[in-house]
Design a protein around this motif. Sequence first.
Motif, PDB file in Angstrom:
ATOM      1  N   ALA A 112       0.605  -1.184   0.087  1.00 46.56           N
ATOM      2  CA  ALA A 112      -0.176  -0.062  -0.250  1.00 46.56           C
ATOM      3  C   ALA A 112       0.810   1.185   0.058  1.00 46.56           C
ATOM      4  CB  ALA A 112      -0.918  -0.001   1.175  1.00 46.56           C
ATOM      5  N   ALA A 113       2.159   1.171  -0.063  1.00 44.26           N
ATOM      6  CA  ALA A 113       3.027   2.118   0.169  1.00 44.26           C
ATOM      7  C   ALA A 113       3.965   2.039  -1.076  1.00 44.26           C
ATOM      8  CB  ALA A 113       3.866   2.166   1.244  1.00 44.26           C
ATOM      9  N   SER A 114       4.186   3.635  -1.770  1.00 44.64           N
ATOM     10  CA  SER A 114       4.880   3.728  -3.078  1.00 44.64           C
ATOM     11  C   SER A 114       6.287   3.532  -2.520  1.00 44.64           C
ATOM     12  CB  SER A 114       4.446   5.051  -3.705  1.00 44.64           C
ATOM     13  OG  SER A 114       4.896   6.157  -2.708  1.00 44.64           O
ATOM     14  N   ASP A 115       6.800   3.845  -1.328  1.00 46.28           N
ATOM     15  CA  ASP A 115       8.024   3.701  -1.149  1.00 46.28           C
ATOM     16  C   ASP A 115       8.055   3.195   0.507  1.00 46.28           C
ATOM     17  OD1 ASP A 115      10.645   4.071  -0.369  1.00 46.28           O
ATOM     18  OD2 ASP A 115      10.968   5.965  -0.951  1.00 46.28           O
ATOM     19  N   PRO A 116       8.086   1.877   0.283  1.00 47.70           N
ATOM     20  CA  PRO A 116       8.041   1.121   1.557  1.00 47.70           C
ATOM     21  C   PRO A 116       9.128   1.323   2.596  1.00 47.70           C
ATOM     22  CG  PRO A 116       7.461  -0.302   0.063  1.00 47.70           C
ATOM     23  CD  PRO A 116       7.944   0.760  -0.679  1.00 47.70           C
ATOM     24  N   ALA A 117      10.361   1.497   2.272  1.00 42.81           N
ATOM     25  CA  ALA A 117      11.640   2.022   2.922  1.00 42.81           C
ATOM     26  C   ALA A 117      11.359   3.257   3.688  1.00 42.81           C
ATOM     27  CB  ALA A 117      12.833   1.986   2.082  1.00 42.81           C
ATOM     28  N   ALA A 118      10.790   4.008   2.934  1.00 41.80           N
ATOM     29  CA  ALA A 118      10.535   5.714   3.650  1.00 41.80           C
ATOM     30  C   ALA A 118       9.535   5.488   4.840  1.00 41.80           C
ATOM     31  CB  ALA A 118      10.289   6.397   2.385  1.00 41.80           C
ATOM     32  N   THR A 119       8.291   4.804   4.244  1.00 35.99           N
ATOM     33  CA  THR A 119       7.431   4.706   5.357  1.00 35.99           C
ATOM     34  C   THR A 119       7.854   4.174   6.718  1.00 35.99           C
ATOM     35  OG1 THR A 119       5.864   4.536   3.684  1.00 35.99           O
ATOM     36  CG2 THR A 119       5.224   3.875   5.789  1.00 35.99           C
ATOM     37  N   ILE A 145       9.106  -7.308  -1.618  1.00 40.19           N
ATOM     38  CA  ILE A 145       7.659  -6.669  -1.242  1.00 40.19           C
ATOM     39  C   ILE A 145       7.112  -7.956  -0.633  1.00 40.19           C
ATOM     40  CG2 ILE A 145       5.269  -5.829  -1.923  1.00 40.19           C
ATOM     41  CD1 ILE A 145       7.781  -3.727  -1.837  1.00 40.19           C
ATOM     42  N   HIS A 146       6.302  -7.444   0.709  1.00 41.59           N
ATOM     43  CA  HIS A 146       5.616  -8.513   1.279  1.00 41.59           C
ATOM     44  C   HIS A 146       3.944  -8.150   0.976  1.00 41.59           C
ATOM     45  CE1 HIS A 146       8.300 -10.573   4.098  1.00 41.59           C
ATOM     46  NE2 HIS A 146       9.038  -9.981   3.288  1.00 41.59           N
ATOM     47  N   PHE A 147       3.414  -9.253   0.788  1.00 40.30           N
ATOM     48  CA  PHE A 147       1.842  -8.794   0.353  1.00 40.30           C
ATOM     49  C   PHE A 147       0.958  -9.074   1.360  1.00 40.30           C
ATOM     50  CE2 PHE A 147       3.807  -9.662  -3.494  1.00 40.30           C
ATOM     51  CZ  PHE A 147       3.453  -8.768  -4.574  1.00 40.30           C
ATOM     52  N   GLU A 165      -1.945   7.781  15.156  1.00 33.32           N
ATOM     53  CA  GLU A 165      -3.054   8.209  14.363  1.00 33.32           C
ATOM     54  C   GLU A 165      -2.853   9.502  13.893  1.00 33.32           C
ATOM     55  OE1 GLU A 165      -5.736   6.702  13.499  1.00 33.32           O
ATOM     56  OE2 GLU A 165      -5.585   4.940  14.720  1.00 33.32           O
ATOM     57  N   VAL A 166      -2.030  10.218  14.652  1.00 29.75           N
ATOM     58  CA  VAL A 166      -1.857  11.695  14.026  1.00 29.75           C
ATOM     59  C   VAL A 166      -1.160  11.786  12.828  1.00 29.75           C
ATOM     60  CG1 VAL A 166      -0.674  13.917  14.764  1.00 29.75           C
ATOM     61  CG2 VAL A 166      -2.279  12.729  16.245  1.00 29.75           C
ATOM     62  N   HIS A 167      -0.137  10.758  12.801  1.00 30.64           N
ATOM     63  CA  HIS A 167       0.494  10.853  11.569  1.00 30.64           C
ATOM     64  C   HIS A 167       0.154   9.635  10.495  1.00 30.64           C
ATOM     65  CE1 HIS A 167       3.485  12.532  14.723  1.00 30.64           C
ATOM     66  NE2 HIS A 167       3.979  13.161  13.264  1.00 30.64           N
ATOM     67  N   ARG A 168      -1.032   9.450  10.655  1.00 31.22           N
ATOM     68  CA  ARG A 168      -1.627   8.215   9.636  1.00 31.22           C
ATOM     69  C   ARG A 168      -1.635   8.584   8.209  1.00 31.22           C
ATOM     70  NH1 ARG A 168      -4.859   3.724   9.696  1.00 31.22           N
ATOM     71  NH2 ARG A 168      -5.323   3.624  12.220  1.00 31.22           N
ATOM     72  N   PRO A 169      -1.770  10.006   7.885  1.00 28.93           N
ATOM     73  CA  PRO A 169      -1.863  10.550   6.569  1.00 28.93           C
ATOM     74  C   PRO A 169      -0.577  10.412   5.890  1.00 28.93           C
ATOM     75  CG  PRO A 169      -3.319  12.004   8.027  1.00 28.93           C
ATOM     76  CD  PRO A 169      -2.609  11.107   8.884  1.00 28.93           C
ATOM     77  N   SER A 170       0.695  10.374   6.795  1.00 30.90           N
ATOM     78  CA  SER A 170       1.739  10.259   6.116  1.00 30.90           C
ATOM     79  C   SER A 170       2.518   8.851   6.043  1.00 30.90           C
ATOM     80  CB  SER A 170       2.768  11.376   6.665  1.00 30.90           C
ATOM     81  OG  SER A 170       3.089  10.932   7.877  1.00 30.90           O
ATOM     82  N   LEU A 171       1.747   7.963   6.503  1.00 29.49           N
ATOM     83  CA  LEU A 171       1.972   6.753   6.822  1.00 29.49           C
ATOM     84  C   LEU A 171       1.038   5.762   5.954  1.00 29.49           C
ATOM     85  CD1 LEU A 171       2.685   6.651  10.698  1.00 29.49           C
ATOM     86  CD2 LEU A 171       4.545   6.984   8.863  1.00 29.49           C
ATOM     87  N   PRO A 172       1.189   5.724   4.594  1.00 31.14           N
ATOM     88  CA  PRO A 172       0.279   4.792   4.102  1.00 31.14           C
ATOM     89  C   PRO A 172       0.727   3.286   4.153  1.00 31.14           C
ATOM     90  CG  PRO A 172       2.186   5.642   2.388  1.00 31.14           C
ATOM     91  CD  PRO A 172       2.194   6.452   3.888  1.00 31.14           C
ATOM     92  N   GLY A 173      -0.342   2.538   4.431  1.00 32.92           N
ATOM     93  CA  GLY A 173       0.096   1.005   4.598  1.00 32.92           C
ATOM     94  C   GLY A 173       0.003   0.652   6.172  1.00 32.92           C
ATOM     95  N   LEU A 174       0.052   1.765   6.965  1.00 32.53           N
ATOM     96  CA  LEU A 174      -0.082   1.542   8.394  1.00 32.53           C
ATOM     97  C   LEU A 174      -1.498   1.046   8.791  1.00 32.53           C
ATOM     98  CD1 LEU A 174       0.956   2.008  11.360  1.00 32.53           C
ATOM     99  CD2 LEU A 174      -0.066   4.213  11.551  1.00 32.53           C
ATOM    100  N   ASP A 243      -6.853   5.418   0.362  1.00 29.94           N
ATOM    101  CA  ASP A 243      -6.765   6.553  -0.796  1.00 29.94           C
ATOM    102  C   ASP A 243      -5.941   6.343  -1.603  1.00 29.94           C
ATOM    103  OD1 ASP A 243      -4.333   6.984   0.592  1.00 29.94           O
ATOM    104  OD2 ASP A 243      -5.018   8.923   1.742  1.00 29.94           O
ATOM    105  N   ALA A 244      -5.665   7.543  -2.657  1.00 35.02           N
ATOM    106  CA  ALA A 244      -4.568   7.235  -3.904  1.00 35.02           C
ATOM    107  C   ALA A 244      -3.149   6.819  -3.129  1.00 35.02           C
ATOM    108  CB  ALA A 244      -4.537   8.424  -4.501  1.00 35.02           C
ATOM    109  N   GLY A 245      -2.860   7.397  -1.940  1.00 34.83           N
ATOM    110  CA  GLY A 245      -1.548   7.068  -1.478  1.00 34.83           C
ATOM    111  C   GLY A 245      -1.218   5.849  -0.844  1.00 34.83           C
TER     112      GLY A 245
END
Length: 634
Positions: A112-119, A145-147, A165-174, A243-245
């Motif tokens: 669910a993340a475009s850049d898993p390492a960054a997340t 990548i793990h599915f 929860e506060v940072h959820r928008p910047s954590l796609p896949g959380l 969402d798209a991210g």
Amino acid sequence: MRPATIIEPCLGTGRGARQTARMNAQRDKKQRAVFTRRAMIIGGSQVALFSALTARLYEMEIVDHSRYSRLARKNAVSERLIAPERGLITDRNGIILAGNRQQWQALFLMTAASDPAATIARLERIVSLSPADRARLAKLATGPIHFLPILVKKDLGWDEMARLEVHRPSLPGLIIDRGFRRFYPLGPLTAHPVGYVVRPDSADAGREPVLALPGVRVGGSGIEKSANAALFGSPGIVEDEVDAGGAVVRVITRRPAREGHAVGLTLDAGLQRTAAGALNGRPGAAVLIDTSTGDLLAMASAPSFDPTWFDDGVPDHVWRRWTSKAAHHPLTDRATGGLYAPGSSFKPTVALAALEAGAITGDTRFFCSGHMKIGNRIFYCWLRSGHGSMDVASALQQSCDIFFYHVAMRTGIDRMAAMARHLGLTGREALALPNVAEGFIPTRRWAKQRQIDWTKGDTAVQGIGQGYTVLTPLALAVMAARIGTGRAVRPRIIRTVGAVERTHPAATTLSLSDRHLALVRQGMAEVVNTPLGTAWGARLALRGARMAGKTGTAQVIGESAEMEAENYNDAELPWQDRPNALFVGYAPLDRPRFAAAVVIEHGTLLGPVKIARDLFAAALSRRRLAYGDESRPA
């Protein structure tokens, strides 16, 4: 003449015009034909193209509607598995022996993340992680990548959940979800029969995706392992809107996982505590069985271990402590897997074999002078001054070795082995536990296959429970139960799975002579309840109830002729060279309801007797002797 000259050219001009008109007409006709063909080609192409578009639209809108609907849905919906909650393990009274403690955990879905390492890097900055967790996540971030969701951190606190929860928008896949951790309220007291859970191995996880989910555990030993299929449960499914991210917006649907079945054991937590407490960490085992049902009420092994360590993997320092020489093998279940020479606790079996074979009668007597010669070797009795004239009851009472040397040689090793099988000492019982050891008693065929020159001395030694003979405490308890009741008592440890009670076949008669059983029971009663008996010093002091039994000591080192001749003192040997101490018995004396076997490695003679006595007293007191209507034949 001039008019004629004028008319000629006019006539020529008319023909030319007509010819020109015909040519123009023909050209126009050809042009119309060409136009018509082109128009037909273009029109046909347009019709064909329109038909193809129509057909494709039909295929997409009608035929493949469900497929494209799913594909479109996947752009906005993410499905994931939910690990099932493991079923409870309880004792016979519903006391939890293995349960689950709820916890919140942070998971990360890499797809669910475009850049898993960054997340993952951002996650590490938001919640505190152990060095082991950081190393694990770093390895995952640079790997494939793990599915399936991967575990970021378990047992989250409320402040950690709030930060995530506060940072959820910047954590796609959380994903923040509920998890469970296995715990054992009685800890080491029930570690061996109940067992522990471990992470599934990679091969199993590759075949079953649910086994790769964070927090999923499978049985590693004991009931956790043997009843794993019932305890495991079925996974659930959650549909998250993303969402798209790739960030989870909301949970759309949740099909809850199905909890595993509860497994109810025959163990009594109170009696198990008594057994473990009586062993007090001394290497050995204690087994208590209900003779009316075969239910194992207590099955303690010492030393023991804390099974909760296995949930996350045993740390190196703990593993080194467990496997050190001073630890005395805490992971070994001595009750079901410990093989011991039974010593004199085997003598009731030898007596029954001899009586049933007609090798002796109740009146047969042998004189014990303290020693006897067999072949070119001197065999000694434990009482070097001798017991005098002994019959079967008095020989059991005082544990006369010389008497049983004679009896064994008259009976033969094959008949003793056959009686041992009949009394449940050898052969594999269908007990719902892994790694139950099978006792062993030699036979002449076995010796011949191994080119062992079997002698009378070999048979004599087996007659006092030494030599090649090795048995488990569980098997010795079954033997005591069968002698006490005269029925083929079969042990069991699982009572219920879910709400369904496990069927257990009723014990059939042993088809042994009542007279012969009475003689052996008389000797076992005198062992405990008469001053000359070897267990007199630890008799049961409970009003209205007495116990019967047989003591035993078994050598763990080879005795040289010099040691035997000198009549050395066992207590002066190093601890690890001292004999093992054993006791088998049943109670109450007249209508046996409980049978027990106790082994203490390198212990004193009365040590196991006291433990069995305490177990009988606790069991009888808990039941308040309310067995008059339920008792089976004595």
